[in-house]
Enzyme design. Structure first.
Site, PDB file in Angstrom:
ATOM      1  N   GLY A  95      21.469  56.080  36.406  1.00 26.06           N
ATOM      2  CA  GLY A  95      21.292  54.965  35.010  1.00 26.06           C
ATOM      3  C   GLY A  95      20.640  55.287  33.676  1.00 26.06           C
ATOM      4  O   GLY A  95      20.509  54.819  33.590  1.00 26.06           O
ATOM      5  N   CYS A 150      43.170  30.397  41.645  1.00 24.97           N
ATOM      6  CA  CYS A 150      44.195  30.653  40.763  1.00 24.97           C
ATOM      7  C   CYS A 150      45.504  30.364  42.024  1.00 24.97           C
ATOM      8  O   CYS A 150      46.033  29.767  42.639  1.00 24.97           O
ATOM      9  CB  CYS A 150      44.456  32.259  41.615  1.00 24.97           C
ATOM     10  SG  CYS A 150      46.039  32.910  40.858  1.00 24.97           S
TER      11      CYS A 150
END
Lengths: 372, 305, 201
Positions: free
Chosen positions: B40, B249
């Site tokens: 990070g 979808c």
């Protein structure tokens, strides 16, 4: 089964073909040769060399042709080529006092050793379109004078003899030469790194920032101590040879601004410096650069930092037009995934407001509650 | 397909394998190793000027070029799709300069370079996901100065970020961040996940694949090792919620995927289709059918093969 | 000494070695195969030599432990193949090569990075005898990023107090050094994020 239509690939290929076609323009008009650009659009070549950080007139001319005259795009092409070149080291510092001067003007003294040399300048031309250029006109031979053997000391050196201007810090030939293109910029940056950044920086950006200092946003009371243009000798000390090897000559423009003084109760006042240098003939660039260099020295000279041109991070992080154009122009790449996320949220928030309105609940209360 | 010479140059292009010179690769590789060791944290690196514009993925391209080997199989996506123009362009760049095999199938890829999406299919331990990052600093829009934000990271001072998210709630009733939604890594660094939709944030947590992030213009590389704890910032009373869709979808009928909205006419007609084209095609190949599969234009649905 | 090139294929040899190190750091405790450089001069091990050649160059000062520093061929070989400066002050080292990890110096003596730039820290490359369970002198239980649940790593040749030393290093996070363990034919790694305890045998 279904497979993705390879529309993207075909579109790119077709766009490249169309670009080549558009670049050529009307085939009935003779094609421009890079040598013509090099010789006849020399100031464009100089700008591309400077902002591309590579002294190669022929390469810059090809880049200008390839970029259809877009000088930022041309500088980008030069940079992308430059990044693949091996590094052998750093040359010795150039000596601009030993320059073969083609132009040299000072705004601070009426006459100086070596004299004022106007050289090839637009300065006193009347900006009337010269329609003779349309047909191509015979050019009169330039007036010639015998080379003046007298030295042309830099105006700042003359001031230095009287201790009227701050001394430049002594050079250290053993100090490493920082390279912005080989290490990430770490702030605060030294003046050498800042000047490197400005030398590569966008002419328009430096022009606007320099202008802003003249209008009071970080005023430095500048005088154009000297602007000189000409050829300087480049020398490189190769470790295994042990002495300086001449590499040839390059043309540079140098601008030394003389700015208002700095002193104290104990220290006699001296003028301060702002410095600009560029490949080729880039006068506007070097003047803007010198103004910004001086403005960026605010902290070092004990001045309050409050104007954009004095703000090191603001200037250095936004000066590079190849970076800037990339990030501004990348907005035209597809962003529909992120936009869909935003659409979803705005529709949801609008639906919530509509639902509250239908239920007769004042919006403010609900939002306040939401926040608590 | 492979045109590798033993010297590492690719005969077809004359450039070094994967374009970058070896010294540049070493420099990037060292940055990647430190990035992995400090999950990070943004490692500064000497980003090079690439033959494509900043903003077009120069950071991701440099990371991919530094890790890529002759036996890799590369997939490049933009907006989830292999066929978007810039994905095509980057894939061609690596085909030309490295000669490595490429694929559009997520499961076959060893390296996936992405812009704005994480594939729907779970990634595996044999894969590396390389993100293109425009602004790596999650605090940048709150504090524009690098000199300030790097101190905030050093002090783990993320109060500003929480204030911003909280102000969102006060103003909008929601955390009004829907993409590039900040995460906290291993309870230490607040990190920008790149402009992926927050829908994808949960996939970053405990991911089996190594995730590498490259920001070329901003000259930063950061990383998430596999199985790293990645938590989206939120509040107890306003927990993080991934985007949900009210639609399936139209092509493959999936109800668990991120959808693109496609406007089909100027009278309010629209359809929603998977943004991950490979995932959608694979589902259709398995026999899943969405409501509009038969009538969607070929530019959206692809061509029957 | 023969000064031929180190990797037969410099581009792909370096890439494969780097990728093994990357995978080792990304998955602490796993063993990643590496083809060593057989001509690395003793006591530099072939695998440690390959890692150094793959990662070091003129930008990365190298520190050598006493056995490596005492062998003049080692410094010359490394300098030739990497261009790196060989230095004697541990805090300046980008990489430290350690042939005798039993005599590993204090980790806090190397560059630990700063709170602002924790990446500016030394990566230690430790030559270890073996990763075999039956010859291991340390059995380590590992947790942290890169590890699903926990992992175990058996190593021969680390100092007996390695767990305490790594715990002290881990407590500095985000500062700290990172360890790459170079075995006879593979690497493992212990980045600063890995929490290490000794497994009693």
């Amino acid at each position: 089964m279904y497979v993705a239509v390879k529309g993207g690939e075909r579109a790119i290929d077709n766009a490249h073909r169309l670009l080549a076609h558009a670049r050529r323009g009307d085939p009935a008009v003779p094609e421009v040769a890079p040598a013509q650009i090099r010789e006849q659009l020399a100031l464009a070549v100089d700008r591309v060399m400077t902002e591309g950080s590579l002294y190669d007139r022929d390469l810059a001319a090809i880049a200008i042709k390839q970029a259809r005259g877009d000088l930022v795009e041309a500088a980008f092409l030069v940079r992308a080529f430059r990044t693949t070149l091996p590094r052998f080291g750093a040359t010795d510092p150039i000596d601009t006092a030993a320059m073969q001067v083609a132009r040299r003007v000072s705004a601070t003294f009426k006459d100086i050793p070596g004299g004022q040399v106007l050289g090839p300048t637009f300065d006193y031309t009347h900006r009337l379109i010269d329609f003779l250029l349309e047909a191509g006109a015979d050019i009169a031979e330039p007036a010639r004078a015998a080379a003046d053997p007298a030295a042309m000391p830099r105006v700042t050196d003359l001031l230095g003899h009287d201790d009227l201007i701050e001394r430049n810090p002594p050079g250290d030939p053993d100090a490493p030469v920082p390279d912005l293109t080989r290490e990430p910029l770490d702030l605060p940056a030294g003046r050498d790194l800042r000047l490197q950044n400005l030398a590569r920086g966008d002419e328009g950006f430096l022009l606007a920032l320099g202008y802003s200092t003249q209008r009071g946003f970080g005023r430095t009371h500048p005088f154009a101590g000297e602007i000189r243009l000409g050829e300087v000798e480049l020398e490189f000390v190769a470790e295994d040879v042990g002495f300086a090897v001449p590499l040839g000559e390059i043309t540079v423009t140098e601008c030394q601004m003389v700015n208002q003084f700095k002193g104290s109760a104990t220290e006699p006042p001296r003028f301060t410096r702002g410095y600009g240098l560029a490949f080729g003939h880039c006068e506007r660039k070097t003047m803007g650069m010198a103004l910004v260099d001086r403005a960026l020295r605010a902290g070092e000279l004990g001045e309050e930092v409050k104007a954009p041109a004095q703000d090191e991070e603001f200037v250095l992080m936004h000066s590079d037009n190849v970076q800037a154009t990339g990030f501004v122009e990348h907005l035209k790449l597809p962003h529909y995934v992120d936009f869909q996320a935003e659409l979803g949220l705005i529709r949801q928030m609008r639906a919530e407001i509509a639902a509250r309105a239908a239920a007769g609940s004042p919006d403010g209360t609900t939002l306040q509650e939401a926040a608590e | 397909m492979s045109a590798l010479a033993t010297s590492g140059t690719v005969a077809a292009s004359g450039y070094n394998f994967a374009y970058l010179d070896e010294q540049t690769k070493r420099m990037i590789r060292r940055a990647i190793l430190k990035a992995i060791a400090i999950p990070g944290y943004q490692v500064p690196f000497a980003s090079r000027e690439m033959p494509m514009p900043y903003g077009w993925g120069t950071g991701g391209v440099q990371v991919t070029a530094a890790i890529l080997g002759a036996s890799d199989r590369l997939k490049v996506i933009d907006q989830g799709a292999d066929d978007t123009t810039n994905a095509v362009s980057i894939r061609k760049f690596f085909e030309k300069t490295s000669g490595v095999a490429t694929t559009t199938h997520t499961a076959e890829a060893t390296i996936i370079q992405t812009r704005h999406r994480i594939p729907e299919k779970n990634l595996t331990a044999d894969q590396v996901l390389v993100y293109q990052v425009p602004i790596p600093e999650p605090l940048r829009f709150l504090e524009p100065r690098e000199t300030e934000t790097r101190v905030m990271h050093a002090l783990e001072d993320y109060g500003l970020m929480h204030v911003k998210l909280y102000e969102d709630i006060a103003t909008h009733g929601h955390i009004a961040t829907t993409y590039a939604y900040p995460v906290k890594v291993e309870d230490r660094y607040v990190m920008d996940p790149s402009p992926t939709p927050k829908f994808d944030n949960p996939k970053m947590n405990d991911c089996a694949a190594l995730q590498l992030f490259g920001a070329g213009r901003e000259k930063r590389i950061y990383a998430l090792p596999p199985h790293t704890k990645v938590v989206s910032l939120d509040f107890d009373d306003h927990p993080f919620e991934p985007t949900k869709f009210d639609h399936a979808c139209a092509l493959c009928g999936a109800t668990h995927t991120y959808l693109d909205e496609v406007i089909t006419d100027d009278a309010g007609g629209r359809m929603f289709v998977c943004s991950d084209t490979d995932h959608c095609e694979e589902r259709r190949a398995e026999g899943h059918r969405g409501a509009l599969l038969g009538e969607a234009p070929a530019a959206i649905a692809g061509a029957a093969e | 000494m023969a000064l031929a090139r180190a990797f037969t294929d410099p581009v792909h040899g370096a890439q494969q070695t780097f990728r093994a190190v990357m995978n080792a750091l990304a998955r602490p405790g796993t063993l990643q195969p590496v083809d060593g450089l057989a001509e690395a001069p003793a006591p530099l091990s072939p695998v440690a030599g390959a890692i150094a050649v793959a990662l070091a160059d003129y930008e990365t000062p190298l520190w050598l432990d006493a056995p490596l520093a005492a062998a003049p061929n080692v410094a010359a070989w490394l300098a030739f193949h990497t261009g790196a400066r060989i230095i004697t002050a541990p805090p300046q080292a980008a990489f430290a090569l350690v042939a005798d990890p039993a005599a590993l110096p204090d980790l806090a003596g190397f560059a630990l990075g700063s709170d602002i730039y924790p990446d500016r820290s030394t990566t230690l490359i430790l030559q270890v005898a073996d990763f075999a369970a039956n010859t291991a002198t340390s059995r380590l239980r590992l947790t942290g990023p890169g590890i699903k649940g926990h992992a175990t790593l058996a190593v021969a040749g680390l100092p007996a107090d390695i767990a305490e030393r790594l715990a002290a290093n881990q407590a500095l996070f985000p500062r700290g050094v990172d360890l790459i363990l170079a075995g006879p034919s593979a690497v493992a790694a212990l980045p600063r994020t890995t929490r290490v305890t000794l497994v009693e045998t």
